[in-house]
Design a protein around this motif. Structure first.
Motif, PDB file in Angstrom:
ATOM      1  N   ALA B 442       0.809  -1.200   0.000  1.00 22.46           N
ATOM      2  CA  ALA B 442       0.000   0.000   0.000  1.00 22.46           C
ATOM      3  C   ALA B 442       0.855   1.269   0.000  1.00 22.46           C
ATOM      4  N   GLN B 443       2.006   1.209   0.697  1.00 22.62           N
ATOM      5  CA  GLN B 443       2.848   2.403   0.796  1.00 22.62           C
ATOM      6  C   GLN B 443       3.683   2.659  -0.456  1.00 22.62           C
ATOM      7  N   GLY B 444       3.795   1.628  -1.290  1.00 20.07           N
ATOM      8  CA  GLY B 444       4.646   1.770  -2.474  1.00 20.07           C
ATOM      9  C   GLY B 444       6.117   1.777  -2.145  1.00 20.07           C
ATOM     10  N   LEU B 445       6.484   1.125  -1.033  1.00 22.13           N
ATOM     11  CA  LEU B 445       7.897   1.086  -0.634  1.00 22.13           C
ATOM     12  C   LEU B 445       8.346  -0.354  -0.420  1.00 22.13           C
ATOM     13  N   ILE B 446       9.491  -0.706  -0.985  1.00 24.27           N
ATOM     14  CA  ILE B 446      10.034  -2.049  -0.761  1.00 24.27           C
ATOM     15  C   ILE B 446      11.031  -1.978   0.388  1.00 24.27           C
ATOM     16  N   LYS B 448      12.731  -4.691   1.671  1.00 22.70           N
ATOM     17  CA  LYS B 448      13.872  -5.593   1.549  1.00 22.70           C
ATOM     18  C   LYS B 448      13.918  -6.211   0.166  1.00 22.70           C
ATOM     19  N   LEU B 449      15.054  -6.014  -0.518  1.00 26.78           N
ATOM     20  CA  LEU B 449      15.279  -6.687  -1.794  1.00 26.78           C
ATOM     21  C   LEU B 449      16.126  -7.918  -1.513  1.00 26.78           C
ATOM     22  N   PRO B 450      15.778  -9.059  -2.072  1.00 23.67           N
ATOM     23  CA  PRO B 450      16.551 -10.268  -1.768  1.00 23.67           C
ATOM     24  C   PRO B 450      17.989 -10.146  -2.274  1.00 23.67           C
ATOM     25  N   GLY B 451      18.934 -10.606  -1.442  1.00 29.74           N
ATOM     26  CA  GLY B 451      20.345 -10.667  -1.838  1.00 29.74           C
ATOM     27  C   GLY B 451      20.951  -9.318  -2.160  1.00 29.74           C
ATOM     28  N   ASN B 452      20.469  -8.273  -1.539  1.00 26.69           N
ATOM     29  CA  ASN B 452      20.990  -6.947  -1.864  1.00 26.69           C
ATOM     30  C   ASN B 452      21.093  -6.104  -0.595  1.00 26.69           C
ATOM     31  N   GLY B 453      22.288  -5.604  -0.302  1.00 32.03           N
ATOM     32  CA  GLY B 453      22.518  -4.831   0.915  1.00 32.03           C
ATOM     33  C   GLY B 453      21.930  -3.436   0.873  1.00 32.03           C
ATOM     34  N   TRP B 454      21.538  -2.999  -0.322  1.00 29.93           N
ATOM     35  CA  TRP B 454      21.088  -1.623  -0.501  1.00 29.93           C
ATOM     36  C   TRP B 454      19.936  -1.265   0.431  1.00 29.93           C
ATOM     37  N   THR B 455      19.021  -2.273   0.648  1.00 30.20           N
ATOM     38  CA  THR B 455      17.824  -1.974   1.445  1.00 30.20           C
ATOM     39  C   THR B 455      18.038  -2.167   2.942  1.00 30.20           C
ATOM     40  N   GLU B 456      19.277  -2.462   3.333  1.00 30.39           N
ATOM     41  CA  GLU B 456      19.514  -2.632   4.774  1.00 30.39           C
ATOM     42  C   GLU B 456      19.291  -1.343   5.548  1.00 30.39           C
ATOM     43  N   GLY B 457      19.659  -0.226   4.938  1.00 33.22           N
ATOM     44  CA  GLY B 457      19.553   1.041   5.656  1.00 33.22           C
ATOM     45  C   GLY B 457      18.453   1.948   5.147  1.00 33.22           C
ATOM     46  N   ARG B 458      17.710   1.522   4.118  1.00 32.12           N
ATOM     47  CA  ARG B 458      16.675   2.403   3.569  1.00 32.12           C
ATOM     48  C   ARG B 458      15.690   1.580   2.736  1.00 32.12           C
ATOM     49  N   ASP B 459      14.561   2.197   2.407  1.00 34.12           N
ATOM     50  CA  ASP B 459      13.573   1.542   1.553  1.00 34.12           C
ATOM     51  C   ASP B 459      13.790   1.981   0.116  1.00 34.12           C
ATOM     52  N   ILE B 460      13.244   1.187  -0.786  1.00 31.34           N
ATOM     53  CA  ILE B 460      13.325   1.586  -2.193  1.00 31.34           C
ATOM     54  C   ILE B 460      11.901   1.815  -2.700  1.00 31.34           C
ATOM     55  N   ALA B 461      11.707   2.859  -3.491  1.00 31.24           N
ATOM     56  CA  ALA B 461      10.364   3.141  -4.007  1.00 31.24           C
ATOM     57  C   ALA B 461       9.977   2.054  -5.005  1.00 31.24           C
ATOM     58  N   ALA B 462       8.794   1.510  -4.854  1.00 28.13           N
ATOM     59  CA  ALA B 462       8.353   0.414  -5.727  1.00 28.13           C
ATOM     60  C   ALA B 462       7.913   0.972  -7.075  1.00 28.13           C
ATOM     61  N   PRO B 463       8.066   0.166  -8.144  1.00 28.35           N
ATOM     62  CA  PRO B 463       7.580   0.617  -9.465  1.00 28.35           C
ATOM     63  C   PRO B 463       6.057   0.737  -9.461  1.00 28.35           C
TER      64      PRO B 463
END
Ligand code: SF4
Lengths: 215, 478
Positions: B442-446, B448-463
């Motif tokens: 609902a928030q449009g935010l991911i 945790k991405l599997p196998g990727n450290g990028w989302t450890e400290g932040r969310d990623i905007a979903a497509p």
């Protein structure tokens, strides 16, 4: 092959040059040195003495101005009194030879020691652009006098103030031929900001630089 | 262009901390004290204030870069000229191929002249060779005299900035160190701490037998070394002890005193914003007849230590560096992780270029990637080193040498395969966009991405669920 030769050879290979420096290459370097092309410098015009004084103050030196050499001892005595400093100093012999009798300041013409509190020097030249004293080492212009004491007083004749470091080099070459052991450019008291970036005036060198401009 | 990097193996060598960049950076980011200490310094703002009175700053930058390029273009001839002139004036010139050579030469001089106590002004080249440890191993007492270096030495650490070595320390750290090592009552006022250091170090200045300094430049015309300091310890170190040893890199030679005058207009302004440093010291040989002060012997050690590998390659511009520190002061990455994360002597953007070149690309794999390529460093560098370009080229070399992690290599291969096949690409992105949308909820935010450290400290905007191509095609139809 010695370390020297292999380093030089490696540099030559890297720049695609032959095994050893050629006469033509050496001559090009000598020509470049002989030309002594000044680099790009500060564009603004200024008058030497006012600029020198303004820049000294910007570098946290204090400045006084007197008319002749004969006025120097009284100016030094006044400064020491104002700052509540001991009336005792190590100085370059030429400065110690001024007439200090009336001032009550005891000035010794000798290199400074670790426990001297006041050192008095002249200058070789002074640079207006940056408010800088140019000091040369020699048997009669000791390097320690401007370094060990907490207070450094420098006597600067207006005739010795030049525009920039470039002029200082040209004049030094023509007056001395070659450089002495040490050339020190001093701009204000020593300083550090190594603890939390907070500026402290007075690190290992003098706490105070007082410039007396003469003329 | 040949790869200007050392080593034939892709395996990192034991002992180089630069390989552990990620862990080290992570530790620093989580260290509240380091984070606080770093905020105390604002050298970038000081530089901005410092350059306003040079209305032709840009012209001087161009001139300074040209001066450095001229030295590098005929480096061997300039070095020979320096050596000839320095020797004529009584200086002994030594050449060091490697870091071990530096240490061996200094120890030999100390043993021959019966030196037991060494005082040091700042020398980054001696950090490259771990000179202090080597000297101590040979039974010598070594005292760093730059206040920041002294603090770092007492703490048993290394500098974290090339001109502000103790930038990572707070006044409380310094208070503890001085209390422990000096046996004096604990004090936290920076003024009092500075005065205490002055008192303790003055004793060493008066009793040191060998002074070791760096040299900001060597002057070929006169055979002089130039050191630039604010505290006066450089003057002390070259005036009081009976032996002076200056250690510097092969790239540091300048032609004339005029060249030095031009470059000095930029060096301190770029470093701390001052129009000039308090002390510029030109030393030309030992004490002369009749001199009351100065050393009896002067030595200069000219060091290669990996530098010549950059010459004649696409990395040569990095050798212009005049070590002002502006690139790290303006680097958003350095400002957050601090200097120790980089794991070797030179941190920040210039460190990310020099370290892989000096110690081997395989020993510093993350460094050229530890940058956003925002070009703040390139804009402020007084000798116009294109730092982001050089970092990008190093990244390319990592790819060429197959040094990137397998996930990245496979990932790029897959991407390349699809990029050449538009239908496959469209299908994949369509699926990915839809999965992404689901994951975003609902928030449009991911989170945790599997196998990727990028989302450890932040969310990623979903497509949004549809790809650009789909939306474009839709618009064309309507
Ligand atoms: S790369 Fe440029 S900005 Fe960075 S330290 Fe060297 S001269 Fe200064």
């Amino acid at each position: 092959m010695s370390a020297r030769d292999s380093i030089l050879a490696r540099i030559r290979t890297a720049r695609g040059a032959g095994a050893a420096a050629t006469e033509a290459e050496r001559a090009a370097v000598e020509a470049r040195i002989a030309a002594r092309t000044p680099g790009t410098r500060q564009a603004v015009a200024f008058e030497l003495v006012p600029r020198f004084i303004e820049q000294c103050e910007r570098m946290a030196s204090t400045v006084d101005r007197v008319a002749t050499d004969a006025d120097v001892p009284a100016a030094v005595a006044r400064y020491l009194q104002d700052k509540d400093l001991p009336r005792q100093a190590a100085a370059w012999p030429a400065i110690a030879a001024l007439d200090w009798t009336a001032t009550g300041v005891q000035v010794e013409g000798r290199p400074a020691r670790g426990d001297d509190l006041v050192g008095i020097t002249g200058v070789h030249l002074a640079v207006a652009e940056t408010g800088t004293l140019m000091l040369l080492s020699s048997p009669t212009t000791h390097a320690t006098t401007s370094l060990l004491p907490e207070t450094h007083i420098a006597i600067v004749p207006t005739a010795r103030i030049v525009r920039a470091m470039e002029e200082a080099w040209v004049q030094t070459r023509s007056e001395l031929g070659e450089l002495p052991r040490a050339v020190n450019f001093v701009s204000g008291p020593s300083r550090t900001a190594d603890i939390e970036g907070i500026l402290q005036i007075g690190a290992h060198g003098p706490f105070r630089v007082h410039v007396i401009v003469v003329g | 262009m040949s790869a200007p990097v050392s080593g034939t193996t892709n395996k990192p060598k034991e002992g180089y901390q630069s390989i552990h960049f990620k862990t080290r950076a992570h530790d620093r980011l989580n260290d509240a004290k380091v984070q606080r200490a770093m905020r105390n310094f604002n050298l970038a703002a000081a530089r901005t204030r410092g350059i306003v009175d040079l209305e032709n700053f840009e012209d001087i930058r161009t001139a300074a870069a040209a001066i450095r390029d001229r030295s590098l273009a005929h480096l061997d001839v300039w070095l020979e000229r320096f050596e000839r002139e320095a020797t004529r004036r009584g200086t002994v010139v030594h050449w060091a191929e490697s870091h071990d050579d530096i240490n061996r030469i200094v120890i030999e001089i100390a043993q021959r002249t019966g030196v037991r106590k060494v005082i040091k002004s700042k020398s980054m080249v001696s950090e490259e060779s771990h000179l202090n440890a080597a000297l101590e191993g040979a039974g010598l007492k070594v005292v760093e005299t730059d206040l920041g270096e002294y603090i770092v030495q007492l703490a048993g650490e290394t500098p974290s900035h090339i001109i502000a070595p103790a930038i990572h320390k707070t006044r409380d750290d310094v208070a503890d160190l001085f209390h422990d090592h000096h046996g004096t009552p604990r004090k936290t006022d920076p003024r009092e701490l500075t005065m205490e250091a002055r008192k303790f170090l003055r004793e060493h200045f008066l009793t040191g037998e060998m002074g070791i300094t760096g040299a900001n430049f060597l002057i070929a015309e006169t055979g002089s070394t130039l050191i630039v300091t604010n505290e006066g310890n450089g003057r002390m170190t070259t005036t009081m002890p009976r032996i002076h040893v200056a250690i510097t890199g092969i790239e540091k030679v300048l032609g004339t005193l005029e060249d030095a005058a031009c470059i000095l207009r930029l060096l301190t302004r770029s470093a701390t914003g001052q129009s000039i440093s308090n002390y510029l010291t030109f030393n030309t040989g030992p004490k002369r007849d009749g001199d009351a002060d100065g050393p009896e012997e002067m030595h200069v050690i000219i060091v290669d230590g990996g530098r010549s590998r950059l010459l004649g390659t696409d990395m040569q511009e990095a050798l212009r560096c005049i070590r002002c520190g502006a690139c790290m002061n303006h680097c958003p990455v350095y400002q957050n992780i601090g200097g120790h994360a980089y794991g070797w002597v030179y941190p920040g953007p210039i460190g990310s270029v020099l370290t892989p070149n000096y110690i081997g690309i395989e020993n510093a794999i993350d460094l050229p990637n530890a940058a956003t390529l925002c070009n703040q460093c390139g804009v402020v560098c007084p000798v116009k080193i294109p730092l982001p370009d050089l970092m990008r080229k190093l990244r390319e070399k990592q790819v060429d040498r197959g040094l990137r992690p397998w996930q990245e290599r496979v990932g790029l291969k897959v991407w390349a395969w699809m990029a050449k096949r538009p239908a496959a690409y469209a299908l994949f992105t369509r699926i990915a966009a839809r999965i992404g949308r689901r994951m975003g909820g609902a928030q449009g935010l991911i989170h945790k991405l599997p196998g990727n450290g990028w989302t450890e400290g932040r969310d990623i905007a979903a497509p949004e669920g549809k790809t650009f191509r789909e939306l474009y095609a839709q618009r064309r139809r309507s």
